[in-house]
Design a protein around this motif. Structure first.
Motif, short mmCIF file in Angstrom:
data_model
loop_
_atom_site.label_atom_id
_atom_site.label_comp_id
_atom_site.label_asym_id
_atom_site.label_seq_id
_atom_site.Cartn_x
_atom_site.Cartn_y
_atom_site.Cartn_z
N GLY A 105 0.77 -1.17 -0.03
CA GLY A 105 -0.01 0.05 0.04
C GLY A 105 0.92 1.27 0.00
N ARG A 106 1.97 1.52 0.80
CA ARG A 106 2.95 2.49 0.70
C ARG A 106 3.32 2.73 -0.59
N SER A 107 3.60 1.53 -1.34
CA SER A 107 4.29 1.83 -2.73
C SER A 107 3.20 2.51 -3.74
N LEU A 108 2.05 1.93 -3.39
CA LEU A 108 0.91 2.15 -4.45
C LEU A 108 0.34 3.65 -3.99
N LEU A 109 0.50 4.13 -2.69
CA LEU A 109 0.22 5.48 -2.43
C LEU A 109 1.12 6.46 -3.20
N GLN A 110 2.39 5.91 -3.35
CA GLN A 110 3.21 7.06 -4.15
C GLN A 110 3.12 6.87 -5.34
N GLN A 111 2.85 5.64 -6.13
CA GLN A 111 2.56 5.60 -7.44
C GLN A 111 1.34 6.22 -7.94
N HIS A 112 0.31 6.18 -7.21
CA HIS A 112 -1.07 6.78 -7.46
C HIS A 112 -1.31 8.33 -6.95
N ALA A 113 -0.26 8.84 -6.34
CA ALA A 113 -0.16 9.91 -5.70
C ALA A 113 -1.17 11.10 -6.24
N ALA A 114 -0.94 11.62 -7.49
CA ALA A 114 -1.76 12.58 -8.13
C ALA A 114 -3.33 12.02 -8.30
N THR A 115 -3.59 10.83 -8.78
CA THR A 115 -4.91 10.48 -8.66
C THR A 115 -5.68 10.52 -7.17
N LEU A 116 -4.86 10.02 -6.42
CA LEU A 116 -5.48 9.97 -5.08
C LEU A 116 -5.82 11.51 -4.41
N GLN A 117 -4.88 12.30 -4.55
CA GLN A 117 -5.00 13.78 -4.35
C GLN A 117 -6.19 14.48 -5.02
N ARG A 118 -6.54 14.06 -6.30
CA ARG A 118 -7.78 14.50 -6.93
C ARG A 118 -9.09 13.97 -6.13
N ILE A 119 -8.78 12.92 -6.04
CA ILE A 119 -9.95 12.15 -5.44
C ILE A 119 -10.24 12.48 -4.08
N GLU A 120 -9.21 12.77 -3.20
CA GLU A 120 -9.57 13.18 -2.06
C GLU A 120 -10.30 14.82 -2.02
N ARG A 121 -9.66 15.42 -2.79
CA ARG A 121 -10.25 16.80 -3.23
C ARG A 121 -11.77 16.97 -3.53
N GLN A 122 -12.21 15.70 -4.00
CA GLN A 122 -13.44 15.65 -4.59
C GLN A 122 -14.38 14.82 -3.77
N TYR A 123 -13.92 13.90 -3.09
CA TYR A 123 -14.82 13.06 -2.24
C TYR A 123 -14.30 13.18 -0.69
N GLY A 124 -13.26 13.80 -0.31
CA GLY A 124 -13.05 14.22 1.23
C GLY A 124 -12.45 12.91 1.81
N VAL A 125 -11.95 11.87 1.41
CA VAL A 125 -11.63 10.46 1.74
C VAL A 125 -10.29 10.40 1.43
N PRO A 126 -9.38 10.29 2.60
CA PRO A 126 -7.99 10.13 2.50
C PRO A 126 -7.53 8.81 1.59
N GLY A 127 -6.35 9.04 0.89
CA GLY A 127 -5.81 8.17 0.04
C GLY A 127 -5.61 6.80 0.85
N PRO A 128 -4.87 6.87 2.01
CA PRO A 128 -4.52 5.44 2.66
C PRO A 128 -5.82 4.90 3.15
N ILE A 129 -6.97 5.44 3.45
CA ILE A 129 -8.09 4.55 3.65
C ILE A 129 -8.63 3.82 2.34
N ILE A 130 -8.53 4.66 1.24
CA ILE A 130 -9.10 4.01 -0.09
C ILE A 130 -8.07 2.80 -0.32
N VAL A 131 -6.80 2.99 -0.27
CA VAL A 131 -5.85 1.96 -0.76
C VAL A 131 -6.00 0.83 0.07
N ALA A 132 -6.17 1.08 1.26
CA ALA A 132 -6.21 -0.11 2.48
C ALA A 132 -7.45 -0.91 2.15
#
Length: 411
Positions: A105-132
């Protein structure tokens, strides 16, 4: 001796013939169920006969699926539990499984950081929760999902305990094919009928799946952006509160009874602090959490770590209705952000079966306790009822089904 063995074999023959006859009757009833009950509902929802026949024309009931009730049988609690989320907490938090999800998960958080940042801005859910959740549900998309979704859903719509639920899911699966999201051959699922990398049931796919990569399809099978955004949308629509944590591992003194657990006993977190509850990290609860609502969570009673949970914990639980599942997701997300392992130990206790727990719940119900239903699953209502019973009967309040308690109840 040979004659005796032959006689025993002949006596056993009816038991060999009966299952085949029963299966034949199930198959006939199943076919009639699909044609006479499911097809009219599917047609009313816009499903064509061609789609219906392609999906269900050759489907047979799969009697190897768990939690089925054959015609003539009475629904009963299964003696043993098939689903990991409702088994031993000590087993569920196996460090090998948990650690592998955290590391990947740590590796994928970095790999998909830009996508997860966009998702968190739109939906308010942190990337680590989604990736878990992504990791837990499908091994980040690597898990094999082998079952024919229509076989699973049709069998369960006809034979499962929750027939109405699976019937709605079967109809939604037919609509997914009718809408062109997938072909019949592509409709692969878990043994429970869940689809794709985030393991959405068909109704949830139709309601909550998102096209986040902009290709015009909600593809939770092959698109990582669609998968991650769909998980975030699920949580947002379930009530995720942006800016709040899911919870905190805590030290709960003996003066705070484990029978005070539960989301219906919520209070400001600083109330727990005043009663002596502290974070195991030694740090104070964040300022924004002090006066916000929270509740005591002890998923293994006094035989495991304790927590102060926020409403976001129960949003995660809406994804999979298990305290252990929601705790796994929150804890894995924390560790992806640099947190450490649980400080409290998960103690292996009791060895009771699901049936044993169900009978214990029935005994407690008979004496006036609200255990949340005699389903064999030790949810928070069962745990705190056990704690109350133990305190009133001269036992140490552990809030967990044990053999000592079983003997006390006369089982």
């Amino acid at each position: 001796m040979r004659a005796r063995l032959l006689a025993l074999a002949l006596l056993a023959l009816p038991w060999l013939v009966q299952p085949a006859a029963a299966q034949s009757g199930v198959a006939a009833g199943f076919s009639a169920f699909l044609q006479n009950e499911v097809w009219p509902e599917a047609r009313a929802r816009g499903v064509s006969r061609a789609t219906f026949d392609a999906a269900l024309g050759n489907v047979k009931p799969n009697l190897n699926l768990p939690d089925l009730v054959l015609p003539g049988q009475k629904p009963a609690v299964a003696e043993n539990q098939h689903q990991a989320e409702f088994q031993s907490p000590a087993n569920y938090f196996n460090e090998r499984n948990l650690g592998s999800i955290v590391s990947r998960g740590r590796s994928l958080l970095q790999q998909h950081a830009a996508t997860l940042q966009r998702i968190e801005r739109q939906y308010g859910v942190p990337g680590p929760i989604i990736v878990a959740i992504w990791g837990r549900e499908s091994g980040f998309g690597s898990a094999k999902i082998p079952h024919d979704a229509f076989e699973v859903l049709a069998t369960k719509a006809y034979l499962a305990r929750r027939k109405d639920m699976f019937r709605a899911e079967l109809l939604a699966a037919l609509q997914i094919v009718q809408d062109g999201d997938l072909t019949v051959a592509q409709m692969k699922s878990s043994w429970a009928g869940a689809l794709g990398q985030p393991q959405f049931m068909p109704t949830k796919f139709r309601e909550l799946a998102v096209d986040f990569d902009g290709d015009g399809r909600r593809d939770i099978w092959n698109s990582v952006p669609d998968t991650l955004a769909s998980i975030a949308n699920y949580l947002r629509q379930s009530g995720w509160v942006a800016g709040r944590d899911w919870g905190f591992e805590a030290n709960v003194p003996d003066s705070v009874s484990c029978a005070n657990e539960g989301p219906d006993m919520v209070r400001p977190i600083d109330t727990f602090v005043k009663a002596g509850v502290t974070r195991v990290s030694g740090r104070p609860f964040p300022d924004n959490e002090q006066r916000a609502p929270g509740n005591l969570l002890m998923p293994a009673g006094r035989f495991g770590p304790a927590f102060i949970a926020t409403p976001n914990f129960y949003v995660i639980k809406a994804y999979n209705n298990s305290d252990l599942y929601a705790l796994f997701i929150g804890h894995a997300a924390d560790r992806m952000r640099g947190g450490g392992p649980f400080q409290g130990d998960w103690v292996k206790v009791s060895g009771l079966t699901r049936g044993d727990v169900a009978r214990m719940q029935e005994k407690l119900q008979a004496t006036g306790y609200d255990v949340g239903g005699a389903d064999g699953l030790p949810g928070f209502k069962t745990r705190r009822s056990i704690g109350d019973y133990e305190s009133k009967n001269g036992m140490t309040a552990n809030c967990w089904p044990t053999r000592d308690l079983s003997r006390k109840l006369g089982q």
